[in-house]
Write a protein that holds these residues in place. Structure first.
Motif, PDB file in Angstrom:
ATOM      1  N   GLY A 261       0.507  -1.063  -0.486  1.00  0.00           N
ATOM      2  CA  GLY A 261       0.026  -0.117   0.413  1.00  0.00           C
ATOM      3  C   GLY A 261       0.915   1.396  -0.087  1.00  0.00           C
ATOM      4  O   GLY A 261       1.662   1.827  -0.979  1.00  0.00           O
ATOM      5  N   GLU A 262       0.456   2.357   0.688  1.00  0.00           N
ATOM      6  CA  GLU A 262       1.327   3.473   0.576  1.00  0.00           C
ATOM      7  C   GLU A 262       2.621   3.828   2.186  1.00  0.00           C
ATOM      8  O   GLU A 262       2.952   4.396   2.463  1.00  0.00           O
ATOM      9  N   ILE A 263       2.509   2.332   2.599  1.00  0.00           N
ATOM     10  CA  ILE A 263       4.053   2.260   3.463  1.00  0.00           C
ATOM     11  C   ILE A 263       5.270   1.952   3.141  1.00  0.00           C
ATOM     12  O   ILE A 263       4.548   1.649   1.784  1.00  0.00           O
ATOM     13  N   CYS A 264       5.885   3.503   2.797  1.00  0.00           N
ATOM     14  CA  CYS A 264       7.213   3.996   2.204  1.00  0.00           C
ATOM     15  C   CYS A 264       8.445   4.157   4.132  1.00  0.00           C
ATOM     16  O   CYS A 264       8.053   4.383   4.748  1.00  0.00           O
ATOM     17  N   ARG A 265       9.588   3.005   3.316  1.00  0.00           N
ATOM     18  CA  ARG A 265      10.538   3.370   4.250  1.00  0.00           C
ATOM     19  C   ARG A 265      11.905   4.489   3.618  1.00  0.00           C
ATOM     20  O   ARG A 265      11.906   4.055   2.342  1.00  0.00           O
ATOM     21  N   ALA A 266      12.848   4.619   4.221  1.00  0.00           N
ATOM     22  CA  ALA A 266      13.528   5.539   3.479  1.00  0.00           C
ATOM     23  C   ALA A 266      15.028   5.119   4.226  1.00  0.00           C
ATOM     24  O   ALA A 266      15.220   4.757   5.215  1.00  0.00           O
ATOM     25  N   VAL A 267      15.723   4.268   3.268  1.00  0.00           N
ATOM     26  CA  VAL A 267      17.069   3.673   3.592  1.00  0.00           C
ATOM     27  C   VAL A 267      18.239   4.742   3.501  1.00  0.00           C
ATOM     28  O   VAL A 267      18.678   4.955   2.178  1.00  0.00           O
ATOM     29  N   ILE A 268      18.732   5.606   4.445  1.00  0.00           N
ATOM     30  CA  ILE A 268      19.894   6.436   4.107  1.00  0.00           C
ATOM     31  C   ILE A 268      21.085   6.182   5.069  1.00  0.00           C
ATOM     32  O   ILE A 268      21.181   5.536   6.630  1.00  0.00           O
ATOM     33  N   SER A 269      21.828   6.545   4.916  1.00  0.00           N
ATOM     34  CA  SER A 269      23.577   6.791   5.555  1.00  0.00           C
ATOM     35  C   SER A 269      23.712   8.452   5.864  1.00  0.00           C
ATOM     36  O   SER A 269      23.949   8.398   4.717  1.00  0.00           O
ATOM     37  N   LEU A 270      24.105   8.482   7.322  1.00  0.00           N
ATOM     38  CA  LEU A 270      24.424  10.058   7.287  1.00  0.00           C
ATOM     39  C   LEU A 270      25.558  10.185   9.015  1.00  0.00           C
ATOM     40  O   LEU A 270      25.465   8.781   9.563  1.00  0.00           O
ATOM     41  N   PRO A 271      26.233  10.419   9.032  1.00  0.00           N
ATOM     42  CA  PRO A 271      27.543  10.732  10.560  1.00  0.00           C
ATOM     43  C   PRO A 271      26.030  10.806  11.317  1.00  0.00           C
ATOM     44  O   PRO A 271      25.396  11.415  11.608  1.00  0.00           O
ATOM     45  N   ASP A 272      26.407   9.822  12.175  1.00  0.00           N
ATOM     46  CA  ASP A 272      25.923   9.163  13.509  1.00  0.00           C
ATOM     47  C   ASP A 272      27.387  10.319  14.607  1.00  0.00           C
ATOM     48  O   ASP A 272      27.934  10.560  15.399  1.00  0.00           O
ATOM     49  N   ASP A 273      26.171  11.621  14.849  1.00  0.00           N
ATOM     50  CA  ASP A 273      26.599  12.933  15.828  1.00  0.00           C
ATOM     51  C   ASP A 273      24.889  13.645  16.157  1.00  0.00           C
ATOM     52  O   ASP A 273      24.446  13.225  15.606  1.00  0.00           O
ATOM     53  N   GLN A 274      25.850  14.488  16.543  1.00  0.00           N
ATOM     54  CA  GLN A 274      24.421  15.284  17.746  1.00  0.00           C
ATOM     55  C   GLN A 274      23.996  16.146  16.412  1.00  0.00           C
ATOM     56  O   GLN A 274      22.466  16.534  16.038  1.00  0.00           O
ATOM     57  N   TRP A 275      24.298  16.081  15.121  1.00  0.00           N
ATOM     58  CA  TRP A 275      23.626  17.137  14.089  1.00  0.00           C
ATOM     59  C   TRP A 275      22.682  16.287  13.572  1.00  0.00           C
ATOM     60  O   TRP A 275      21.164  16.489  13.238  1.00  0.00           O
ATOM     61  N   LEU A 276      22.808  14.165  13.524  1.00  0.00           N
ATOM     62  CA  LEU A 276      22.162  14.241  12.954  1.00  0.00           C
ATOM     63  C   LEU A 276      20.063  14.127  13.444  1.00  0.00           C
ATOM     64  O   LEU A 276      19.375  14.025  12.781  1.00  0.00           O
ATOM     65  N   ILE A 277      20.322  14.212  14.791  1.00  0.00           N
ATOM     66  CA  ILE A 277      19.183  14.360  15.739  1.00  0.00           C
ATOM     67  C   ILE A 277      18.225  15.110  15.363  1.00  0.00           C
ATOM     68  O   ILE A 277      16.337  15.540  15.282  1.00  0.00           O
ATOM     69  N   GLY A 278      19.238  16.061  15.007  1.00  0.00           N
ATOM     70  CA  GLY A 278      18.950  17.898  15.301  1.00  0.00           C
ATOM     71  C   GLY A 278      17.976  17.842  13.504  1.00  0.00           C
ATOM     72  O   GLY A 278      17.408  18.023  13.591  1.00  0.00           O
ATOM     73  N   PHE A 279      18.800  16.767  13.006  1.00  0.00           N
ATOM     74  CA  PHE A 279      17.996  17.284  10.806  1.00  0.00           C
ATOM     75  C   PHE A 279      16.599  15.951  11.066  1.00  0.00           C
ATOM     76  O   PHE A 279      15.311  16.356  10.799  1.00  0.00           O
ATOM     77  N   LEU A 280      16.463  15.126  12.213  1.00  0.00           N
ATOM     78  CA  LEU A 280      15.406  14.359  11.950  1.00  0.00           C
ATOM     79  C   LEU A 280      13.956  14.468  12.729  1.00  0.00           C
ATOM     80  O   LEU A 280      13.441  14.982  12.087  1.00  0.00           O
ATOM     81  N   LEU A 281      14.712  15.738  13.292  1.00  0.00           N
ATOM     82  CA  LEU A 281      14.097  15.657  14.475  1.00  0.00           C
ATOM     83  C   LEU A 281      13.481  17.610  13.345  1.00  0.00           C
ATOM     84  O   LEU A 281      11.598  17.562  13.812  1.00  0.00           O
ATOM     85  N   GLN A 282      13.641  17.571  12.584  1.00  0.00           N
ATOM     86  CA  GLN A 282      12.927  18.987  11.299  1.00  0.00           C
ATOM     87  C   GLN A 282      11.264  18.132  10.826  1.00  0.00           C
ATOM     88  O   GLN A 282      10.927  19.274  10.951  1.00  0.00           O
ATOM     89  N   PHE A 283      11.671  16.716  11.123  1.00  0.00           N
ATOM     90  CA  PHE A 283      10.424  16.590   9.787  1.00  0.00           C
ATOM     91  C   PHE A 283       9.168  16.245  10.720  1.00  0.00           C
ATOM     92  O   PHE A 283       7.652  15.632  10.368  1.00  0.00           O
ATOM     93  N   GLY A 284       9.245  16.231  12.261  1.00  0.00           N
ATOM     94  CA  GLY A 284       7.923  16.312  13.378  1.00  0.00           C
ATOM     95  C   GLY A 284       8.121  14.819  13.456  1.00  0.00           C
ATOM     96  O   GLY A 284       8.802  14.167  13.253  1.00  0.00           O
ATOM     97  N   LYS A 285       6.604  14.849  13.477  1.00  0.00           N
ATOM     98  CA  LYS A 285       5.711  13.698  13.206  1.00  0.00           C
ATOM     99  C   LYS A 285       5.859  12.252  12.061  1.00  0.00           C
ATOM    100  O   LYS A 285       4.959  11.749  11.911  1.00  0.00           O
TER     101      LYS A 285
END
Length: 312
Positions: A261-285
């Motif tokens: 159906g409409e279930i969509c997953r993304a597989v990405i590689s990013l640096p594991d640091d504090q920037w990553l958490i802020g980047f993910l949080l910008q997408f909210g829910k």
């Protein structure tokens, strides 16, 4: 900027037989030493520049070398002029003798209307929203230090909020993803580092000269450092429809994988640091981190800490 100055010098030397180094230095508001470094750069680009001493001497293009007006086609001049206009969004032109004005004068009168149309067709504004004069002045001071081959010092606040003193040899100003960075050789770490300009304070030009190391900017060395394998972690993210276009803009359509159906997953590689958490949080829910679990836990913990702040 150096590129604008080099283009302006070439155009000027086309129209004049010889120019004094001191005259060029005054025109472009740089030192005579900088002018001679620019001449070396132009020579390496394949345009033979000669200098002569004594009365009537100066800097000029070798007489046996023919640099025709058609060396650049009108379409190419349109492109260069548009690029220079975009660069001017960062720096105020020093005078009407900028490279843009000189290129404009190379355009035949019959093509003037086409020149205006083509140079207004696109414009790249590389400044941030709410651009401040402080940031503009910072870029100009760093640019001057690069021209002078002078070391600089500044205080730098990293992504974790830690403030450190840095002394560097400045190499290149880089605009990436709408933000300005300095690529420089850090004299404390003895290695090249990438510094975000809006995290820099108390900039001082030390006027201690340095010799540039041989670096290949066309290989984007800052990207290589960013994507070093030992820094990366692979994330599996559940992506809601509202976030899919933004994920495409960042990583391309190929990272999106559709299940039932409409279930969509993304597989990405990013640096594991504090920037990553802020980047993910910008997408909210609109996204949910599924793997790895330690990143999922970091996001959850950050959300809980934010919630506590707003509950008080």
């Amino acid at each position: 900027m150096k590129l604008e100055r080099l283009l302006a010098m070439v155009v000027l030397l086309i129209s004049k037989k010889q120019v004094q180094a001191a005259e060029l230095a005054e025109m472009f508001e740089v030192s005579v030493r900088t002018i001679y470094r620019d001449i070396e750069t132009i020579n390496r680009a394949g345009i033979p520049i000669v200098t002569s001493q004594g009365s009537g001497g100066g800097i000029g293009i070798m007489e046996s070398y023919r640099l025709e007006r058609e060396w650049l086609k009108e379409e190419e001049l349109f492109t260069i002029a548009s690029a220079l206009q975009s660069v001017s969004s960062m720096y105020e032109p020093a005078s009407h003798s900028t490279a843009y004005q000189k290129i404009k004068h190379l355009i035949p009168e019959k093509s003037a209307e086409a020149f205006q149309h083509q140079t207004e067709k696109w414009f790249i504004d590389m400044t941030a929203w709410g651009q401040t004069e402080d940031q503009k002045a910072l870029r100009e001071n760093i640019s001057a230090a690069i021209d002078q081959l002078s070391t600089i010092s500044f205080t730098y606040t990293n992504a974790s909020g830690e403030t450190l003193h840095r002394q560097t040899e400045p190499y290149t100003l880089v605009c990436k993803a709408g933000h300005w960075y300095l690529y420089a050789y850090c004299l404390i770490r003895n290695d090249f580092r990438f510094f975000k300009l809006n995290r820099m304070n108390d900039l001082t030009i030390l006027y201690q000269s340095f010799t540039r190391k041989d670096i290949q900017l066309d290989t984007l060395p800052w990207d290589k450092n960013w994507y070093q394998k030992d820094r990366l972690t692979e994330l599996v993210i559940l992506v809601q429809p509202a976030a899919r276009q933004r994920i495409r803009e960042w990583f391309g359509n190929e990272v999106l994988h559709y299940d039932k159906g409409e279930i969509c997953r993304a597989v990405i590689s990013l640096p594991d640091d504090q920037w990553l958490i802020g980047f993910l949080l910008q997408f909210g829910k609109d996204i949910e981190v599924l793997k790895p679990l330690h990143i999922r836990d970091k996001v959850k913990d950050t959300i809980h800490q934010m919630q506590k702040v707003y509950e008080t």
